[in-house]
Design a protein around this motif. Structure first.
Motif, PDB file in Angstrom:
ATOM      1  N   SER A   9       0.878  -1.257   0.042  1.00 25.97           N
ATOM      2  CA  SER A   9       0.068   0.205   0.136  1.00 25.97           C
ATOM      3  C   SER A   9       0.808   1.062  -0.062  1.00 25.97           C
ATOM      4  N   VAL A  10       0.409   2.340  -0.524  1.00 23.21           N
ATOM      5  CA  VAL A  10       1.455   3.246  -0.983  1.00 23.21           C
ATOM      6  C   VAL A  10       1.535   4.543   0.093  1.00 23.21           C
ATOM      7  N   GLY A  11       0.476   4.486   1.081  1.00 21.03           N
ATOM      8  CA  GLY A  11       0.830   5.369   2.088  1.00 21.03           C
ATOM      9  C   GLY A  11       0.144   6.822   1.756  1.00 21.03           C
ATOM     10  N   ASP A  12       0.520   7.659   2.573  1.00 24.72           N
ATOM     11  CA  ASP A  12       0.355   9.011   2.079  1.00 24.72           C
ATOM     12  C   ASP A  12       0.981   9.574   0.748  1.00 24.72           C
ATOM     13  N   ILE A  13       0.442  10.038  -0.436  1.00 27.10           N
ATOM     14  CA  ILE A  13       1.025  10.221  -1.705  1.00 27.10           C
ATOM     15  C   ILE A  13       1.749  11.497  -1.556  1.00 27.10           C
ATOM     16  N   ASN A  14       1.387  12.281  -0.395  1.00 20.34           N
ATOM     17  CA  ASN A  14       2.209  13.592  -0.182  1.00 20.34           C
ATOM     18  C   ASN A  14       3.405  13.349   0.756  1.00 20.34           C
ATOM     19  N   GLY A  15       3.763  12.041   1.229  1.00 22.11           N
ATOM     20  CA  GLY A  15       4.707  11.880   2.014  1.00 22.11           C
ATOM     21  C   GLY A  15       5.951  11.291   1.099  1.00 22.11           C
ATOM     22  N   ILE A  16       6.888  10.505   1.817  1.00 23.88           N
ATOM     23  CA  ILE A  16       7.898   9.787   1.360  1.00 23.88           C
ATOM     24  C   ILE A  16       7.819   8.284   0.997  1.00 23.88           C
ATOM     25  N   GLY A  17       6.442   8.044   1.243  1.00 26.95           N
ATOM     26  CA  GLY A  17       6.045   6.476   1.117  1.00 26.95           C
ATOM     27  C   GLY A  17       6.420   6.206  -0.385  1.00 26.95           C
ATOM     28  N   LEU A  18       5.803   6.706  -1.497  1.00 23.81           N
ATOM     29  CA  LEU A  18       6.407   6.022  -2.546  1.00 23.81           C
ATOM     30  C   LEU A  18       7.853   6.175  -3.001  1.00 23.81           C
ATOM     31  N   GLU A  19       8.413   7.072  -2.412  1.00 26.64           N
ATOM     32  CA  GLU A  19       9.915   7.427  -2.804  1.00 26.64           C
ATOM     33  C   GLU A  19      10.692   6.082  -1.998  1.00 26.64           C
ATOM     34  N   VAL A  20      10.307   5.810  -0.882  1.00 26.20           N
ATOM     35  CA  VAL A  20      11.003   4.530  -0.594  1.00 26.20           C
ATOM     36  C   VAL A  20      10.735   3.346  -1.178  1.00 26.20           C
ATOM     37  N   ILE A  21       9.409   3.324  -1.434  1.00 31.90           N
ATOM     38  CA  ILE A  21       8.912   1.913  -2.312  1.00 31.90           C
ATOM     39  C   ILE A  21       9.496   1.934  -3.667  1.00 31.90           C
ATOM     40  N   LEU A  22      10.004   2.886  -4.443  1.00 31.35           N
ATOM     41  CA  LEU A  22      10.471   2.921  -5.864  1.00 31.35           C
ATOM     42  C   LEU A  22      12.019   2.711  -5.593  1.00 31.35           C
ATOM     43  N   ILE A 292       0.160 -11.972   6.901  1.00 25.80           N
ATOM     44  CA  ILE A 292       1.518 -11.360   7.348  1.00 25.80           C
ATOM     45  C   ILE A 292       1.291  -9.912   7.005  1.00 25.80           C
ATOM     46  N   ARG A 293       1.449  -8.851   7.982  1.00 27.68           N
ATOM     47  CA  ARG A 293       1.693  -7.571   7.488  1.00 27.68           C
ATOM     48  C   ARG A 293       2.840  -6.980   7.992  1.00 27.68           C
ATOM     49  N   THR A 294       3.846  -6.294   7.575  1.00 27.86           N
ATOM     50  CA  THR A 294       4.638  -5.622   7.922  1.00 27.86           C
ATOM     51  C   THR A 294       4.599  -4.071   7.315  1.00 27.86           C
ATOM     52  N   SER A 295       5.419  -3.074   8.058  1.00 30.35           N
ATOM     53  CA  SER A 295       5.633  -1.828   7.604  1.00 30.35           C
ATOM     54  C   SER A 295       7.069  -1.166   8.263  1.00 30.35           C
ATOM     55  N   PRO A 296       7.758  -0.243   7.667  1.00 25.26           N
ATOM     56  CA  PRO A 296       8.901   0.471   7.989  1.00 25.26           C
ATOM     57  C   PRO A 296       8.531   1.016   9.418  1.00 25.26           C
ATOM     58  N   ASP A 297       9.690   1.339  10.065  1.00 24.09           N
ATOM     59  CA  ASP A 297       9.542   1.835  11.424  1.00 24.09           C
ATOM     60  C   ASP A 297       9.430   3.479  11.345  1.00 24.09           C
ATOM     61  N   HIS A 298       9.068   3.983  10.468  1.00 22.78           N
ATOM     62  CA  HIS A 298       9.166   5.686  10.460  1.00 22.78           C
ATOM     63  C   HIS A 298       7.850   6.024   9.701  1.00 22.78           C
ATOM     64  N   GLY A 299       7.608   7.384   9.881  1.00 21.79           N
ATOM     65  CA  GLY A 299       6.356   7.909   9.524  1.00 21.79           C
ATOM     66  C   GLY A 299       6.436   8.486   8.093  1.00 21.79           C
ATOM     67  N   THR A 300       5.654   9.359   7.692  1.00 25.37           N
ATOM     68  CA  THR A 300       5.415   9.897   6.377  1.00 25.37           C
ATOM     69  C   THR A 300       6.581  10.862   6.058  1.00 25.37           C
ATOM     70  N   ALA A 301       7.225  11.555   7.044  1.00 22.27           N
ATOM     71  CA  ALA A 301       8.347  12.499   6.870  1.00 22.27           C
ATOM     72  C   ALA A 301       7.955  13.710   5.827  1.00 22.27           C
ATOM     73  N   HIS A 302       6.853  14.146   6.031  1.00 21.11           N
ATOM     74  CA  HIS A 302       6.369  15.325   5.067  1.00 21.11           C
ATOM     75  C   HIS A 302       7.297  16.378   4.876  1.00 21.11           C
ATOM     76  N   GLU A 303       8.110  16.622   5.856  1.00 23.73           N
ATOM     77  CA  GLU A 303       9.189  17.351   5.829  1.00 23.73           C
ATOM     78  C   GLU A 303      10.275  17.408   4.888  1.00 23.73           C
ATOM     79  N   ILE A 304      10.506  16.048   4.525  1.00 20.85           N
ATOM     80  CA  ILE A 304      11.479  16.152   3.211  1.00 20.85           C
ATOM     81  C   ILE A 304      11.021  15.509   2.160  1.00 20.85           C
ATOM     82  N   ALA A 305       9.549  15.231   2.089  1.00 26.08           N
ATOM     83  CA  ALA A 305       8.957  14.641   0.840  1.00 26.08           C
ATOM     84  C   ALA A 305       9.454  15.875  -0.381  1.00 26.08           C
ATOM     85  N   GLY A 306       9.643  14.869  -1.629  1.00 25.95           N
ATOM     86  CA  GLY A 306      10.029  15.493  -2.559  1.00 25.95           C
ATOM     87  C   GLY A 306      11.665  15.867  -2.702  1.00 25.95           C
TER      88      GLY A 306
END
Length: 353
Positions: A9-22, A292-306
């Motif tokens: 799942s991609v998480g918040d599209i305004n955060g770093i989720g898709l960056e770390v996924i890709l 089974i469900r896992t996730s990274p141990d950090h949040g959306t980090a909006h302050e560094i998104a983009g």
């Protein structure tokens, strides 16, 4: 054996989720280990690919997880409309599409179309704006799968810290903790260590709620009245569990190294030492679910998104951990389907063995 299908799942599209996924999935070794399936849209993926300057990243758009490309990154189009991305902004749009992605992936997980789910972070305020009524992923998934209770378990190699209470105001923690709740959490954790981590006789430490473990009742009665009776009852079930330990001395003296898992009473009691010891390399795992469900141990980090500076190591670790857990659980289920092995395991659970 067929490749393991990992839904993302991609998480918040305004955060770093898709960056770390890709950044994780651009490594072509990943598709040799599993079939990654991103739940979002090819338009969103393309946007974040360009932001992260990942020109060599390739993927295949698909309609559903029923038919996937086994040697490529797959993107399930959960929506077709154009979406206004506002990197670094917490808003309802980010929450809405995070939920669209999560709900589609969770549905496929329940249907068996994917073998595990890795969730990129969403922002709790954003999903609340979009109508989400749960404190976080853990509570949503526990309810969705009618699990009753689950354990939020933070994992990094041999360090595993579970929580009795999750996303709860500190003022409400003491009133929420009961002997029955602690017993359930110990049992869930013990079972997960066996079936998902391959530990035959796990050792669990339980932390105290109050400073100095209550100091014989001078600093609180929860240890004497709730935690110690729960630990004693768990021992009667032939679970190897000890405590309660005062959290500061327990981690300060590295006593945690003597146990397979630690059960903390509340969020920060468990996550502060965990992140101090392994920030960026940890994984959040939800014990007690039928999947089974896992996730990274950090949040959306909006302050560094983009800004293209997000570190993908925790997400990568979450992906690898999901693969390992699927394999471990399959091995455990195969082992316990053997009548002789099942009888041996059941005998181990009998008190006195």
């Amino acid at each position: 054996m067929s490749k393991i299908k990992i839904g993302i799942s991609v998480g918040d599209i305004n955060g770093i989720g898709l960056e770390v996924i890709l950044k994780t999935l651009i490594d072509d070794r990943i598709t040799k280990m599993c079939i990654p399936i991103i739940y979002g849209s090819t338009k969103i993926v393309s946007y974040h690919k360009n932001i992260a300057k990942l020109d060599n990243f390739s993927y295949r758009g698909i309609k559903s997880a029923d038919r996937v490309f086994s040697d490529d990154v797959n993107v399930v189009n959960c929506w077709q409309e154009n979406v206004n991305i506002s990197l670094g902004t917490v808003n309802e749009v980010g929450g809405k599409y995070a939920l669209n992605s999560l709900e589609a992936a969770t549905h496929d997980l329940k249907e068996g179309k994917i073998d595990a789910l890795v969730t990129a972070p969403f922002n709790k305020k954003a999903v609340e704006m979009a109508g989400f009524r749960y404190p976080g992923h853990t509570e949503y998934l526990t309810d969705f799968f009618n699990a009753g209770e689950s354990v939020m378990l933070l994992v990094n190699d041999d360090l595993r810290i579970g929580l009795v209470t999750n996303h709860l105001p500190l003022a409400n923690v003491a009133a929420t903790i009961t002997k029955e709740l602690i017993e359930k959490k110990i049992t869930i954790l013990n079972n997960a260590l066996k079936q998902d981590f391959g530990i035959a006789r796990p050792k669990i430490a339980v932390l105290a709620l109050n400073p100095h473990a209550g100091d014989n009742g001078l600093l609180g009665s929860e240890e004497e009245e709730i935690i110690i009776p729960a630990v004693k009852d768990a021992k009667r079930k032939n679970i190897i569990v000890m405590g309660p330990y005062s959290a500061d001395g327990f981690f300060g003296s590295s006593q945690w190294k003597n146990f397979d898992a630690i059960l903390a009473m509340y969020h920060d009691q468990g996550l502060i030492p965990f992140k101090a010891l392994s920030f960026g390399a940890g994984v959040n795992y939800t014990c007690g679910l039928p999947c089974i469900r896992t996730s990274p141990d950090h949040g959306t980090a909006h302050e560094i998104a983009g800004q293209n500076i997000a570190n993908p190591s925790s997400f990568r670790k979450a992906l690898f951990t999901a693969i390992d857990l699927v394999r471990n659980r399959r091995d455990y289920e195969e082992m316990t389907s053997n009548p002789m092995m099942k009888q041996e395991i059941e005998s181990e659970r009998q008190p006195g063995n």
